[in-house]
Write a protein that holds these residues in place. Structure first.
Motif, mmCIF file in Angstrom:
data_model
loop_
_atom_site.group_PDB
_atom_site.id
_atom_site.type_symbol
_atom_site.label_atom_id
_atom_site.label_comp_id
_atom_site.label_asym_id
_atom_site.label_seq_id
_atom_site.Cartn_x
_atom_site.Cartn_y
_atom_site.Cartn_z
ATOM 1 N N TRP A 698 0.805 -1.217 0.000
ATOM 2 C CA TRP A 698 0.000 0.000 0.000
ATOM 3 C C TRP A 698 0.842 1.272 0.000
ATOM 4 N N LYS A 699 2.125 1.179 -0.321
ATOM 5 C CA LYS A 699 2.994 2.360 -0.386
ATOM 6 C C LYS A 699 3.395 2.562 -1.845
ATOM 7 N N HIS A 700 2.726 3.469 -2.544
ATOM 8 C CA HIS A 700 2.934 3.631 -3.984
ATOM 9 C C HIS A 700 4.340 4.105 -4.315
ATOM 10 N N SER A 701 4.890 4.975 -3.493
ATOM 11 C CA SER A 701 6.240 5.461 -3.780
ATOM 12 C C SER A 701 7.257 4.334 -3.678
ATOM 13 N N ARG A 702 7.071 3.420 -2.755
ATOM 14 C CA ARG A 702 8.006 2.300 -2.611
ATOM 15 C C ARG A 702 7.777 1.246 -3.694
ATOM 16 N N ILE A 703 6.540 1.088 -4.107
ATOM 17 C CA ILE A 703 6.279 0.189 -5.237
ATOM 18 C C ILE A 703 6.966 0.709 -6.493
ATOM 19 N N MET A 704 6.947 2.023 -6.664
ATOM 20 C CA MET A 704 7.640 2.596 -7.811
ATOM 21 C C MET A 704 9.144 2.383 -7.715
ATOM 22 N N MET A 705 9.667 2.275 -6.493
ATOM 23 C CA MET A 705 11.089 1.942 -6.339
ATOM 24 C C MET A 705 11.373 0.557 -6.901
#
Length: 863
Positions: A698-705
């Motif tokens: 549920w952390k979009h910025s970390r998924i983008m990582m």
């Protein structure tokens, strides 16, 4: 192209029939648990380099008691009173000023904790005697005495180590510390096994020990003391510390004090009931144990070997059908390949090509082709070839009776599961044991239901009812059914309740009061870790970076081999092989311990309070944990989890009981077991995948990582490991980023998409399989990360900042002085700069400014 392929996968093909090919990928016999077996945990405590020190413990015991142990039992013949008196005498000797006497007594106690192995005839007898001795040692106070001795050895400056700067530390620099840590590790490991004992008195001893290490010892929590030692080691001020033993000790202390998976499950049920939520009884590990592992596509080299084997047994036949390669998915037409007699490419699965008119045999729709890039090499990660596609072209002179030939796919097909028709298990969906249907109950968040109703109302009625999930007036009947289904599967997590409570406290800081904070072991540990938690996490990740199999340690990096490398380097090839296995084993144990520590802390903090979990998670992410874990998996994971860096005859207690065989090069070779499983490596890999899931969920910025670091090919290669639990966590990581990988990636990875559908839990209104968000960038989601950081800071300030609790530094919460005389008479010190420019301020801010006093006096005016 075929010639080039054979050069890339150059190796001697095994002499076997092609029909045996599918038997190579059998499921691995691995059971995931909190720890390995007790015998393996004790054996991993010692390195092979310190095997000679076992005899020193016996000699110290004999010199103290003045007796020989070769012919008859000695310690085991003592009565209980004699044993207690002897232990008390040895504990008193730990406090003398003479270092030699102190460490001799420590060796004697260590030998007793090891079970007095000179008097035992088997491993079972040794484990039984060691358990009895450890309980007796703890009751006599030996554990606290060794804690004091550890503080003494780590607190004082050893001139032989610190004042004389050495280029490389060896095992001789940490003799005293290893004696102390070996004793403490044995105590905590044996005590851990008592919680499942059949004896009631031993279970009571375990509870007493658990309560003991959960509270401060000598005004300091034991886990914090060990974290401090690790930080000192990483800073270079104590490079001689035996870091592996410290990490193992820290892991077992956290495991015993906070609890393992059973305790986590109990706490989750208890906290959900206290919050008024229904208990959620699904356990990921238990359900995954009923699943069958998937059969990933074979590698390119294996495909070529299989094709060559088939080609040797068959005659060339006229080519009736070819697999054609397109340069682009939008190519207008296909090009026929040469199918004459000079075509030297090997025939591809001549006997297994089914009837093309049978829809069950071939998919003629190119959009339904199942392809994969599991075997993509490292040099292809930066530029993935997503435009490669194979299609079937039917010629006009097609003869239904002679369909048994097919041209070989080119190089690009190596990552697109060209072996689909080779292994029938590849095309079959993954099964879940005896379960019928999906293994998980679907979930829906309340936020998802609200979003669905908002979009529906905007579409049909052009108005909003924020937060209203009950009013359905004016909506079509199918929406009623959809809302009913969504409500049936709504799941409210404990974290959502805790976050909602925090938002209410922030909105109403005066009217709402903080609830009573239960001083659970997790809460006590978090409060103690809070001031230095970032440094602790950075230290753990530094060691993990150096211990990883893919790391290239620099000359100025930390040396984690101080307690493995002997004082004199080996001179023979045999000794070098032994030391190499010991070094690899040492690294694997360190990775295992660090992964277990991080996972335990994350899980316990999340159950205790979600913002404690988020605080630790953010500092781990800021320390580059995500690329570090991806770097760890960017290797041959199948070889890593099946590593054989172990010498059974050198493991404790096999190396000290009975007549020891002569160590030869043949004894270093472990039997070649087809389903060989290195438990610690499997355990570490699954832990790291679970950590990565917790950090990115549920952390979009970390998924983008994950997307930016090109994690998809790395993770997909991990699917080759035939373990259902490990594959489940890999598929979870792939599912959360498929929306950002694009339609083309999903199109050529349909096997992976099918596996996600069957193994991963469904979110009823999740668009992971068809969403399209290629233009998303990491900085688009930074606002979400900053808001989370602000919420965590407010939580820590309100609960753990003494200034906030006393309201001394927050004048907004102090009583307001409404007396005009007292306000005007309050002394106020003006700055020197203001005094010099007072006339300018008076002219600009008073004489030249028009003040509307009516507006100023209005209630609620903020200026």
């Amino acid at each position: 192209m075929t010639k080039n392929l054979s050069c890339i996968g150059r190796r001697k093909p095994p002499e076997r029939e092609y029909t045996d090919y599918s038997n190579e990928a059998a499921d691995v016999d691995f059971t995931y648990a909190d720890v390995d077996s007790h015998a393996n945990e004790i054996a991993e405590l010692y390195s092979y380099s310190e095997q000679s020190e076992f005899c020193l413990n016996v000699k110290a015991f004999e010199s103290h008691f003045g007796a020989g142990l070769e012919n008859q039992p000695f310690w085991h013949k003592f009565s209980l009173a004699e044993k207690k008196n002897s232990i008390g005498t040895l504990i008193d000797l730990l406090e003398v000023t003479d270092r030699n006497k102190r460490m001799t007594a420590a060796r004697c106690l260590l030998y007793i904790a090891q079970g007095c192995w000179e008097e035992c005839q088997s491993d079972v007898e040794l484990m039984s005697k060691a358990t009895e001795n450890v309980v007796l040692l703890y009751e006599c106070g030996a554990f606290h005495a060794f804690i004091d001795l550890l503080n003494l050895e780590t607190g004082c400056k050893n001139t032989s180590v610190t004042s004389i700067k050495k280029l490389t530390n060896s095992i001789a620099d940490s003799v005293d510390l290893r004696i102390i840590l070996n004793f403490l590790n044995i105590i905590v490991e044996v005590m851990r096994t008592l919680q499942d004992s059949e004896k009631e008195e031993w279970r009571q001893v375990f509870e007493e020990f658990r309560s003991d290490i959960s509270q401060p010892i000598r005004d300091e929590l034991l886990a914090i003391k060990l974290f401090t030692l690790i930080t000192q080691f990483c800073c270079g001020s104590a490079s001689h510390f035996p870091v592996k033993k410290i990490l193992l000790f820290l892991w077992k202390v956290i495991l015993v004090s906070l609890g393992g998976s059973q305790e986590l499950r109990r706490l989750k049920i208890q906290y959900r009931e206290a919050a008024g939520l229904k208990p959620f009884l699904e356990d990921t590990v238990e359900i995954a144990s009923t699943m069958r592992a998937s059969s990933p596509p074979t590698s390119a080299a294996d495909v070529i070997d299989a094709q060559n084997q088939i080609q040797k047994k068959r005659n060339n036949k006229p080519l009736r059908r070819n697999l054609m390669r397109l340069d682009s998915m939008d190519a207008p037409d296909f090009e026929d390949q040469n199918n004459g007699e000079n075509d030297s490419s090997p025939n591809y699965m001549k006997e297994q090509v089914p009837d093309v008119f049978s829809l069950s045999g071939y998919r003629l729709d190119p959009n339904q082709s199942e392809q994969s890039d599991l075997d993509r090499s490292d040099d292809q990660l930066d530029q993935p070839d997503y435009d490669v596609c194979f299609k079937l072209k039917m010629t006009d002179d097609y003869d239904e009776d002679e369909v048994d030939n097919q041209s070989t796919p080119q190089l690009e097909s190596s990552e697109q599961s060209g072996s689909d028709s080779m292994n029938t298990d590849v095309d079959m969906p993954m099964e879940t044991g005896s379960c019928k249907g999906l293994p998980w109950a679907p979930k829906v968040r309340k936020k998802d239901l609200e979003t669905f109703l908002d979009n529906t109302r905007e579409k049909f009625l052009q108005f909003f009812l924020p937060g209203d999930t009950e009013t359905l007036f004016g909506l079509p009947n199918p929406i009623f059914e959809s809302v009913k289904v969504l409500k049936q599967h709504i799941y409210t997590s404990l974290a959502e309740v805790q976050i909602q409570r925090e938002e209410e406290l922030n909105r109403n800081p005066i009217s709402m009061k903080e609830s009573v904070i239960n001083q659970t072991p997790t809460e006590v540990l978090y409060q103690a870790m809070l001031p230095q938690l970032p440094q602790f996490m950075i230290a753990l990740l530094k060691i993990l970076l150096v211990a990883g199999p893919t790391s290239k340690a620099k000359a100025d990096s930390i040396n984690i081999m101080a307690d493995v490398l002997p004082e004199e380097m080996p001179m023979t090839v045999f000794q070098s092989i032994k030391l190499g296995m010991d070094v690899n084993r040492h690294k694997e144990i360190i990775v295992k311990a660090i992964s277990a520590i991080l996972l335990l802390l994350l899980k316990h903090f999340k159950i205790n309070h979600v913002y404690q979990f988020e605080f630790m998670s953010q500092h781990i992410v800021f320390a580059n944990c995500i690329p570090l874990i991806l770097k760890f998996f960017n290797q041959n994971i199948c070889a890593y989890v099946g590593a054989k860096h172990v010498i059974p005859i050198l493991d404790f207690p096999a190396c000290v009981i009975g007549c020891q065989p002569e160590l030869t090069p043949e004894s270093l070779e472990v039997g070649d077991n087809h389903n060989h499983c290195c438990w610690r490596n499997y355990f570490a890999c699954i832990n790291l995948l679970r950590i990565l899931n917790k950090l990115t969920k549920w952390k979009h910025s970390r998924i983008m990582m994950l997307v930016v670091f090109k994690s998809a090919p790395i993770l997909k290669r991990s699917l080759h490991v035939r373990n259902a639990l490990m594959q489940l966590y890999v598929l979870k990581l792939l599912k959360m980023q498929t929306k950002y990988l694009g339609r083309q990636w999903r199109k050529i990875n349909m096997k992976t998409m099918s596996a996600i559908y069957q193994k991963v839990r469904h979110r009823l209104n999740d668009d992971w399989a068809y969403g399209h968000d290629l233009d998303a960038r990491p900085w688009d989601f930074q606002a979400e990360e900053c808001a989370l950081r602000a919420s965590v800071d407010r939580f820590n300030t309100r609960r753990y900042n003494p200034a906030y609790l006393s309201n001394m530094s927050f004048p907004d919460f102090e009583p307001v002085d409404t007396n005009l005389l007292s306000v005007l008479s309050t002394p106020f010190e003006l700055s020197e700069d203001f005094r010099q420019h007072y006339q300018v301020w008076l002219r600009q801010e008073v004489f030249q400014r028009n003040i509307n006093w009516d507006v100023l006096l209005q209630p609620g005016y903020m200026g």
